[in-house]
Design an enzyme around this catalytic site. Structure first.
Site, PDB file in Angstrom:
ATOM      1  NE  ARG A  94      46.161   9.087  39.145  1.00 13.49           N
ATOM      2  CZ  ARG A  94      46.133   9.893  40.216  1.00 13.49           C
ATOM      3  NH1 ARG A  94      46.908  10.942  40.267  1.00 13.49           N
ATOM      4  NH2 ARG A  94      45.348   9.626  41.241  1.00 13.49           N
ATOM      5  NE  ARG A 136      48.317   5.990  39.489  1.00 10.27           N
ATOM      6  CZ  ARG A 136      48.544   6.986  40.347  1.00 10.27           C
ATOM      7  NH1 ARG A 136      49.592   7.770  40.168  1.00 10.27           N
ATOM      8  NH2 ARG A 136      47.732   7.184  41.365  1.00 10.27           N
ATOM      9  CE1 TYR A 173      52.217   8.569  42.726  1.00  9.59           C
ATOM     10  CE2 TYR A 173      50.859   8.302  44.683  1.00  9.59           C
ATOM     11  CZ  TYR A 173      51.017   8.735  43.375  1.00  9.59           C
ATOM     12  OH  TYR A 173      49.965   9.330  42.724  1.00  9.59           O
ATOM     13  CG  LEU A 182      57.818   9.146  42.151  1.00 12.79           C
ATOM     14  CD1 LEU A 182      56.959   9.875  43.155  1.00 12.79           C
ATOM     15  CD2 LEU A 182      58.985   8.494  42.824  1.00 12.79           C
ATOM     16  CB  SER A 183      52.878   6.173  39.348  1.00 13.08           C
ATOM     17  OG  SER A 183      52.278   7.417  39.009  1.00 13.08           O
ATOM     18  CG  ASP A 239      50.193  29.451  29.786  1.00 14.73           C
ATOM     19  OD1 ASP A 239      50.192  28.639  28.834  1.00 14.73           O
ATOM     20  OD2 ASP A 239      49.203  30.162  30.065  1.00 14.73           O
ATOM     21  CG  HIS A 271      47.232  14.749  35.707  1.00  9.78           C
ATOM     22  ND1 HIS A 271      48.010  14.134  34.750  1.00  9.78           N
ATOM     23  CD2 HIS A 271      47.624  14.206  36.902  1.00  9.78           C
ATOM     24  CE1 HIS A 271      48.810  13.256  35.337  1.00  9.78           C
ATOM     25  NE2 HIS A 271      48.601  13.276  36.636  1.00  9.78           N
TER      26      HIS A 271
HETATM   27  C1  DQA Z   1      52.696  11.676  40.115  1.00  6.53           C
HETATM   28  C2  DQA Z   1      51.503  11.194  39.279  1.00  6.53           C
HETATM   29  C3  DQA Z   1      50.330  12.137  39.424  1.00  6.53           C
HETATM   30  O1  DQA Z   1      49.233  11.661  38.658  1.00  6.53           O
HETATM   31  C4  DQA Z   1      49.887  12.226  40.874  1.00  6.53           C
HETATM   32  O2  DQA Z   1      48.853  13.163  41.013  1.00  6.53           O
HETATM   33  C5  DQA Z   1      51.012  12.517  41.804  1.00  6.53           C
HETATM   34  C6  DQA Z   1      52.316  11.918  41.566  1.00  6.53           C
HETATM   35  C7  DQA Z   1      53.839  10.653  40.109  1.00  6.53           C
HETATM   36  O3  DQA Z   1      54.960  11.048  40.458  1.00  6.53           O
HETATM   37  O4  DQA Z   1      53.625   9.479  39.805  1.00  6.53           O
HETATM   38  O5  DQA Z   1      50.830  13.174  42.829  1.00  6.53           O
HETATM   39  O6  DQA Z   1      53.189  12.878  39.538  1.00  6.53           O
END
Ligand code: DQA
Length: 147
Positions: free
Chosen positions: A112, A108, A24, A102-103, A88, A81
């Site tokens: 996800r 991954r 992150y 961010l990721s 909704d 997820h």
């Molecule tokens: C996230 C990606 C999600 O899978 C993860 O659970 C996070 C951060 C991201 O910003 O990369 O908490 O939303």
């Protein structure tokens, strides 16, 4: 008239900076807020920036800012997820929502790869770290200019 956006952040994002920095990055959520405010100032857009670990609070905020703001940047974190309630809420509001991660969630774990938000969002920005929030401000600003 001055436009206003909400930036809503979900669970564990309060830990950014120290949380799994390889995934992150090392930018804190406060620093991301400052980046978002600086970028939004360029477009004369006001920012309401929030974080919660509670799913229902995120639902409440989507409902609230969905009518009080011109657009929402949403990083629902892990609820992305899992949460039909957040799907909704996003579907229920008029304001456009940009989903941010961010990721690069697609690079991954399999769990996800699915988002309950993407199909009701205007678009998705993921994999660019903290800069993704700045890109989302650019995207929302150009949308609001076009309207
Ligand atoms: C996230 C990606 C999600 O899978 C993860 O659970 C996070 C951060 C991201 O910003 O990369 O908490 O939303």
């Amino acid at each position: 008239m001055t436009k206003k956006i909400a930036v809503l952040n979900g669970p564990n994002l309060n830990l950014l900076g120290s949380r799994e920095p390889d995934t992150y990055g090392s930018t804190t959520l406060d620093e991301i807020q400052q980046m978002v405010v600086d970028q939004s100032n360029k477009y004369q857009i006001d920012v309401d920036f929030r974080q919660t670990n509670i799913e229902g609070e995120l639902v409440d905020w989507i409902q609230e800012t969905g009518s009080s703001c011109d657009g929402i940047i949403l990083n629902a974190a892990a609820y992305t997820h899992t949460s039909i309630a957040i799907h909704d809420a996003v579907a229920a509001i008029g304001a456009p929502v940009i989903e941010v991660h961010l990721s690069n969630v697609f690079a991954r774990e399999e769990y996800r790869h699915h988002s309950y938000i993407s199909d009701v969002a205007v678009g998705v920005i993921c994999g660019f770290g903290a800069n993704g929030y700045v890109l989302a401000v650019d995207a929302i600003a150009s949308m609001l200019r076009a309207n």
